[in-house]
Motif scaffolding. Structure first.
Motif: not given
Length: 83
Positions: A13-27, A46-59
């Motif tokens: 979940f720390s990795w997921l939070l990091g991905i969300i924060i970096v994605s939001a900053v980039l957006e 939408g692309f950021i949302g797909l990345i987050v969903i894919a990471y959760i499935i992979r996790m």
């Protein structure tokens, strides 16, 4: 076993939070610096949302493969029970 699950969940979940924060900053940076049309910003979200969903499935899949999470189907195959 319980501490292993807790440590793994905290790490994932720390990795997921990091991905969300970096994605939001980039957006935000892309939208501000390039002054994009609102439709493009929605597509970026939408692309950021797909990345987050894919990471959760992979996790979840990775945690199941490592044995941290045991799926019900895996238990049935090991015990030889079939419904």
């Amino acid at each position: 076993m319980n501490s292993q699950i807790k440590n793994k969940l905290i790490t994932e979940f720390s990795w997921l939070l990091g991905i969300i924060i970096v994605s939001a900053v980039l957006e935000y940076a892309v939208i501000v610096f390039f002054n994009l049309h609102p439709i493009l910003s929605v597509k970026i979200q939408g692309f950021i949302g797909l990345i987050v969903i894919a990471y959760i499935i992979r996790m979840v899949a990775r945690m199941g493969k490592q044995g941290v999470i045991v799926f019900e189907d895996d238990e049935q195959e090991e015990s030889g029970e079939r419904e």
